[in-house]
Every structure is written in C-alpha cells, then in structure tokens.
Design an enzyme around this catalytic site. Structure first.
Site, PDB file in Angstrom:
ATOM      1  N   TYR A 143      -7.740  71.007  25.785  1.00 12.35           N
ATOM      2  CA  TYR A 143      -7.651  70.123  24.806  1.00 12.35           C
ATOM      3  C   TYR A 143      -6.676  69.148  25.299  1.00 12.35           C
ATOM      4  CZ  TYR A 143      -6.889  67.640  20.281  1.00 12.35           C
ATOM      5  OH  TYR A 143      -6.797  66.664  19.267  1.00 12.35           O
ATOM      6  N   ASP A 238      -1.815  67.655  32.284  1.00 10.04           N
ATOM      7  CA  ASP A 238      -1.485  67.436  30.974  1.00 10.04           C
ATOM      8  C   ASP A 238      -0.569  68.493  30.618  1.00 10.04           C
ATOM      9  OD1 ASP A 238      -3.454  67.314  27.735  1.00 10.04           O
ATOM     10  OD2 ASP A 238      -1.176  67.139  28.387  1.00 10.04           O
ATOM     11  N   LYS A 266       5.061  66.150  22.368  1.00 11.40           N
ATOM     12  CA  LYS A 266       5.736  67.361  21.765  1.00 11.40           C
ATOM     13  C   LYS A 266       7.228  67.521  21.803  1.00 11.40           C
ATOM     14  CE  LYS A 266       1.484  69.687  21.785  1.00 11.40           C
ATOM     15  NZ  LYS A 266       1.013  69.769  20.396  1.00 11.40           N
TER      16      LYS A 266
HETATM   17  P1  KE4 Z   1      -1.122  64.710  19.974  1.00  9.32           P
HETATM   18  O1  KE4 Z   1      -2.121  63.285  19.942  1.00  9.32           O
HETATM   19  O2  KE4 Z   1      -1.545  65.809  18.914  1.00  9.32           O
HETATM   20  O3  KE4 Z   1       0.255  64.463  19.879  1.00  9.32           O
HETATM   21  O4  KE4 Z   1      -1.460  65.384  21.301  1.00  9.32           O
HETATM   22  C1  KE4 Z   1      -2.690  65.897  22.030  1.00  9.32           C
HETATM   23  C2  KE4 Z   1      -2.533  66.841  22.917  1.00  9.32           C
HETATM   24  C3  KE4 Z   1      -2.681  66.629  24.196  1.00  9.32           C
HETATM   25  N1  KE4 Z   1      -2.549  67.539  25.257  1.00  9.32           N
HETATM   26  C4  KE4 Z   1      -2.385  68.807  24.745  1.00  9.32           C
HETATM   27  C5  KE4 Z   1      -2.349  69.943  26.000  1.00  9.32           C
HETATM   28  C6  KE4 Z   1      -2.237  69.183  23.558  1.00  9.32           C
HETATM   29  O5  KE4 Z   1      -1.627  70.524  23.396  1.00  9.32           O
HETATM   30  C7  KE4 Z   1      -2.329  68.388  22.556  1.00  9.32           C
HETATM   31  C8  KE4 Z   1      -2.152  68.773  21.132  1.00  9.32           C
HETATM   32  N2  KE4 Z   1      -2.128  69.875  20.738  1.00  9.32           N
HETATM   33  C9  KE4 Z   1      -2.491  70.308  19.455  1.00  9.32           C
HETATM   34  C10 KE4 Z   1      -2.043  71.892  19.187  1.00  9.32           C
HETATM   35  N3  KE4 Z   1      -3.129  72.665  19.712  1.00  9.32           N
HETATM   36  C11 KE4 Z   1      -1.980  69.558  18.252  1.00  9.32           C
HETATM   37  C12 KE4 Z   1      -1.957  70.188  16.982  1.00  9.32           C
HETATM   38  C13 KE4 Z   1      -3.043  69.520  16.189  1.00  9.32           C
HETATM   39  O6  KE4 Z   1      -4.048  69.113  16.772  1.00  9.32           O
HETATM   40  O7  KE4 Z   1      -2.902  69.467  14.935  1.00  9.32           O
END
Ligand code: KE4
Length: 428
Positions: A143, A238, A266
């Site tokens: 993701y 990523d 993060k």
């Molecule tokens: P954000 O747009 O949520 O800040 O980041 C997206 C993203 C991009 N790349 C990786 C590897 C990520 O893990 C994420 C976001 N991770 C999720 C947790 N599995 C955020 C939690 C959520 O979607 O509420």
C-alpha cells in the site's frame, strides 16, 4: 453499562462516513467498536471509558518515541508560539531537509509534503515526467497511499476490506499500473523483458508492512535495482513506514541498495503531518519551479509539524537507539513465539527493527498469498482477548505493529504474558 466508546462511535457515524477519518480505524476487519482515545503518554493510551492499553500501533508508526514525548511537545509549543504557518520558506524546513539528506545518502535533494500519499503520488508523477513513460509497477499487498493509480489491488485498508481495487478510479487511471507478486523475481524479470522500455517506475515497500510484515526474499530488491538500472526505469523505495523505523538509514541502509527516489512519512513527522520524497538530483530538479513536473502544497514544510519531526529525528539519532529498539521488539517476538509453542497454537511472529508482525500460521509469510492463507478468524479472536487484557494491536490481521522507545522490558513482558493467556484460551 453502555460504553462511552459505543456512544461516541454511534454519534460519529452521523457526521463522518463509517464514523472514522480513515477506514482501517473502523474495526471492520476485526469486528466490534473502535476505541476513542482521550490520552496517550509513553507506551500507553486511554480510551473514552478510561481503560488503559499498552499501545503497539503508535498512530500507525510515527510515535517511535512513544506518546507525548516531553521534548517533542515542547518543540511543538515553542514553535507554534512563533506562528503556525507562513506559506513561505522557513529555516526549520531547511534543517529538516538537511537532516534527511545527511541521514539517507540516496537523498541528494528532498521535498517536504504533508502525507505519505502526497509523497508517493508526487514521486510517481516525477518518475513519469523524468522518463517520459507511463507504466507504473507495484506489488500486490503493498500500500502506497490512496492516489488513483495506486488503488489497484492495494494492501492495508483496502485489503482489510477485501476489495482488491477502489470504486471511483477510472480505468484509464489504473490502466497504466501493473501489479506483480511481491518477492517474485521471475515475474519482474519477465515483465521487464516484455515491457522494460515502457516502464516509468517500480514502487515497492522494501520491507512490506501493509499486508502484515513481509521481508524481501534474498535477491528480490537487488533484482529490482538491476532491472531498473538496465531499462532506465526509476526505482522508488516507499519507506513511509520503514524509514527511520527499521534503522536510521531505512531498509536501503540495512540492505545497501540505493533507490533512485525514496518516499518518507510517519516517523519524520513525529505524530504531526509530514511526508517527503527525494533522491537523485537529476530527477528531483525536474520539479517545479526548476522543471516541468508540477507539485505543490499549502502546508508543505509546515514549521510546527517539522518541529515535531525534527526533534524526533534528533532523539532517535543517538548511538544505540536502534539497537535497543530492535532488541526490545525482538524480546516481544521471541516471547510470543515461545507462548504459541507452549499453547500449541499455530501462530508465530517476526520483526525488523522497531516493527513486527503476528501471524496465525506456522511460519512467517513470504508472499501475499501466504498472508491471505493465514487464519484471520483466529487473529480476530486473539485481537479481542488482547484488548480485554489491555493491549492495543492494529485492528487488522494485515497490519504491522510498532514498538516505541517508551516501551519498557516490563511492558514487553506483561504483553507476552497477556498473549500467553490469550493463546491458551484459543487452544482450549
Ligand atoms: P499516509 O497518506 O497515510 O500518510 O501514507 C500512506 C502510506 C504510504 N506508504 C506506506 C508504506 C504506508 O504504510 C502508508 C500508510 N500506512 C497506513 C497503515 N497501514 C496508514 C493507516 C491508515 O491508512 O489509516
């Protein structure tokens, strides 16, 4: 007695779709009512009923120092008192950019944004602008945020809902995205043999954390590097989740592989909204205002958010920080594995640095298919028993967990003891 969490969830659903501002928080995968947290300090959080939990989500990774770290809170308050935002350059974001460039050698230039999604969306556009090609390669179960071209068999939230792709994404948006199997080198080699000169970029979680924790098989990352180099495609790591989580240099530092672009998020925000993308200067300099690839953001580099991130990055850069965090995470994993063996339950755990995975299968999975074959129902039963024990894990069998510097050995040992009781009840 009615739970305050239930009341708040009921009320929230009148105003917010599903009662949450991000789908995975809705507990749809594990069932039951999401916890509304009122306070977090160190390794602990408190919900609206006043129940205390040991927290292994840490806001999905950012809180590597634990909740409400005094130094981070002070940096935020001091910075906010001087102005919340300017929409203009500040010295603070210069310090953040320099810190990232100095910590990650592959980052020759870096741009700050406000989320991981913005970082990956921008990096992909940049790779397409730099190569003049359209095809994007990703891996099933990974993701990378919710930009249209990425919501094709995404992992995490979408995987949790069991929807392999999102409604609302027109075919011509996702039609340039090829989805391969994580860790399958033969597939990647075949694809490049067929379409190598059409591929703009490959984006990968170098250690996957959105289909639970999955490590790269020996040679997988190296193969991506070699193939992208040979065919002029941009390799994007990523590291939104793994950056400054598995080690100071991210996965690229652990494996000694230099991607062309890296995305971050993060931890670099310390709990406030900061993302970043960066890499080769010849690629990054195609970005506006220097080049033709447009990317922008009102709050990009916001000083208050950067203050939280910079203080966090400074505190984790001390010698021994990641050795201690890695050892503490390993203590949790080893304790869980021993408890599963003693209980005779088909379950195991694994870790990389300060992140871990818990799996209801005999061995840690090496692919999306192996994750999907694990016993999700057993995880869900385990999950709710751990909640009752006062341990808060990610509400999905397809998410990684996170240990912070605030978790003590006593916290870890109490968690292992709780897991042992829960596993014993599962076995009964
Ligand atoms: P954000 O747009 O949520 O800040 O980041 C997206 C993203 C991009 N790349 C990786 C590897 C990520 O893990 C994420 C976001 N991770 C999720 C947790 N599995 C955020 C939690 C959520 O979607 O509420």
């Amino acid at each position: 007695m009615t739970s305050r969490n239930d009341e708040l969830f009921e009320l929230s659903r009148n105003y917010i779709p599903g009662g949450v501002n991000s789908p995975v928080r809705a507990f749809r995968s594990v069932g039951g009512t999401p916890r509304f947290f009122t306070k977090g300090v160190g390794s602990r959080v408190w919900d609206a009923d006043g129940k205390q939990y040991l927290d292994y989500v840490g806001s999905w990774g950012p809180l590597i120092l634990g909740h409400a770290d005094a130094d981070v809170v002070r940096a935020v308050c001091d910075t906010a008192a001087l102005g919340l935002s300017f929409g203009a350059p500040t010295e603070l974001e210069l310090h953040m950019a320099r810190h990232l460039v100095e910590r990650m050698p592959s980052l020759e230039k870096v741009r700050l944004v406000s989320s991981g999604t913005e970082a990956t969306m921008s990096a992909i556009r940049l790779a397409r602008g730099f190569t003049g090609r359209a095809t994007l390669v990703k891996f099933e179960g990974c993701y990378h945020g919710h930009a249209d071209s990425l919501l094709v068999k995404a992992g995490s939230g979408l995987l949790t809902f069991g929807q392999p792709s999102s409604a609302g994404v027109p075919a011509d948006c996702s039609g340039h995205t090829l989805v391969l199997d994580y860790n399958d080198i033969d597939q990647v080699e075949r694809l490049f043999a067929e379409k190598g000169d059409e591929i703009a970029c490959v984006i990968v979680e170098p250690v996957a954390g959105n289909m639970n924790l999955i490590k790269p098989r020996p040679g997988f990352l190296e193969a991506l590097r070699a193939l992208c180099t040979r065919h002029g495609a941009v390799l994007i790591f990523d590291e939104v989740m793994t950056g400054f989580r598995v080690g100071l240099g991210g996965v690229q530092g652990l494996y000694g592989i230099r991607p062309d672009l890296t995305t971050l998020g993060k931890v670099i925000g310390g709990g406030l909204p900061v993302g970043a993308f960066g890499g080769r200067a010849d690629i990054m300099e195609r970005l506006a205002p220097l080049g033709p690839v447009y990317q922008a953001g009102t709050l990009s580099g916001n000083p208050v958010a950067v203050a939280a991130g910079l203080k966090t990055l400074e505190k984790i850069a001390v010698p021994g920080f990641f050795d201690a965090l890695t050892a503490r995470t390993r203590r949790l994993v080893d304790g869980f594995n021993a408890a599963a063996r003693d209980a005779g339950v088909l379950a195991c755990a694994d870790s990389v640095g300060g992140m871990f995975g818990v799996y209801f299968r005999a061995t840690p999975p090496g692919s999306y298919a192996e994750v999907m074959a694990s016993d999700k129902d057993a995880f869900n039963r385990f999950y709710h028993r751990m909640l009752l024990e006062g341990v808060y894990l990610a509400p999905s069998a397809f998410e990684a967990g996170f240990v912070s510097a605030a978790h003590s050995d006593a916290d870890i040992d109490a968690t292992v003891a709780a897991a042992a009781r829960c596993l014993d009840r599962l076995a009964a």
